[in-house]
Scaffold this active site. Sequence first.
Site, short mmCIF file in Angstrom:
data_model
loop_
_atom_site.label_atom_id
_atom_site.label_comp_id
_atom_site.label_asym_id
_atom_site.label_seq_id
_atom_site.Cartn_x
_atom_site.Cartn_y
_atom_site.Cartn_z
N TYR A 71 -12.10 -29.81 -44.99
CA TYR A 71 -11.23 -30.80 -45.62
C TYR A 71 -10.54 -31.66 -44.56
CZ TYR A 71 -6.89 -28.19 -44.52
OH TYR A 71 -5.85 -27.57 -43.88
N LYS A 75 -11.59 -27.59 -39.50
CA LYS A 75 -10.61 -27.74 -40.59
C LYS A 75 -11.24 -27.21 -41.88
CE LYS A 75 -6.94 -30.93 -41.94
NZ LYS A 75 -5.86 -29.96 -41.82
N GLU A 91 -0.32 -21.83 -32.86
CA GLU A 91 0.12 -22.96 -33.68
C GLU A 91 0.79 -22.43 -34.93
OE1 GLU A 91 -3.15 -25.30 -35.23
OE2 GLU A 91 -4.35 -23.51 -35.62
N LEU A 118 -6.15 -25.93 -34.38
CA LEU A 118 -6.72 -27.17 -34.89
C LEU A 118 -6.21 -28.29 -34.01
CD1 LEU A 118 -8.36 -28.39 -37.32
CD2 LEU A 118 -6.13 -29.17 -38.12
N1 PDD Z 1 -2.65 -29.27 -41.83
N2 PDD Z 1 -2.86 -26.85 -37.37
C1 PDD Z 1 -3.22 -26.47 -38.60
C2 PDD Z 1 -3.65 -25.05 -38.81
C3 PDD Z 1 -3.19 -27.39 -39.67
O1 PDD Z 1 -3.58 -26.99 -40.89
C4 PDD Z 1 -2.75 -28.71 -39.43
C5 PDD Z 1 -2.70 -29.74 -40.52
C6 PDD Z 1 -2.38 -29.06 -38.11
C7 PDD Z 1 -1.93 -30.46 -37.76
O2 PDD Z 1 -2.98 -31.39 -37.88
P1 PDD Z 1 -2.68 -32.91 -38.21
O3 PDD Z 1 -1.64 -33.39 -37.25
O4 PDD Z 1 -3.99 -33.59 -37.97
O5 PDD Z 1 -2.22 -32.97 -39.61
C8 PDD Z 1 -2.46 -28.11 -37.11
C9 PDD Z 1 -2.65 -30.17 -42.96
C10 PDD Z 1 -1.52 -31.13 -42.93
C11 PDD Z 1 -2.74 -29.40 -44.25
O6 PDD Z 1 -3.40 -28.36 -44.24
O7 PDD Z 1 -2.19 -29.82 -45.27
#
Ligand code: PDD
Length: 285
Positions: free
Chosen positions: A32, A147, A179, A203
Amino acid sequence: METVYLNGQYLSKDDAFISPDDRGFLFGDSIYEVTRWYGGYFFDLPGHADRFRRSLKETRIEWDDADKFEQISLDLIHRNDLGSECAIVYFQVTRGVAPRNHAFPDPPVKPTVYGYARRHSINTLACERGVNMWLTPDPRWNRCDIKSTALLANVMPYQEAHDRGCAEVCFVREGLVTEGAHSNIFFVKNDAIHTHPESNYILSGITRSNILSAARENGISVIEEAVPADMLSYMHEAFFANTTGEIVPVLKIGDQVIGSGTPGPVTKNIQRLFRDKIEAANPIR
Ligand code: PDD
């Protein structure tokens, strides 16, 4: 009426059906992406599109129309009258529908492609005042760079954090902070930003990469090295960041108060620089 995208069509969400044999449902065999719309434009859509295509490649999910990611995202915004709102677009691709079998369907089947757009504003109180994190071992697999929608190992610790009144999880793997359950984590020590390097244990956040470039462009040192959990008491500031929440100061991790226990000056500066980047992305400035 909410309009969603499903397998090449825009339709009312009430008319969108997915088979119980879908591998996303049965196995979490699916990836996703989440992008953010700032009332007229997306922030770093190319960055999200690149990561989306990388997730497809790494999982060997083949979607012939992957180059339509940007156009469908934009269509979802407009078809839901969100043009002048703050919103997110969620986009998911599964390996498709086939009788349950661990092996990939042979011959391959068409992937299931689903997207929606929804109004979403930032939690400004959290961004201004800061929040607490729950410190816990990282129970996830070693492909956190993908992701994937298989997020049980994120959801369970997140709920544990939530039950304790914390806003996010701080994962620790082999003694090092990786993270959050849905965000990247940053520390400040002696005015330098420390964060886990890109690897299979995190991620690679789009917000993360924009924060790091904003910091470097403004003379703030960046050290991409994991911080040991037993060094938290030496950190002066902490914050976490993602697409949905932007940059949130962290006051406490587990029992450890971070620095003065208030949002610190470097964090506030990074919030300002990141806001500037968002403003600068507006095509009609
Ligand atoms: N999640 N690490 C993880 C495990 C994440 O699921 C996310 C983002 C990030 C940050 O990635 P970004 O800056 O590209 O949003 C880091 C999204 C927001 C979600 O699952 O809704």
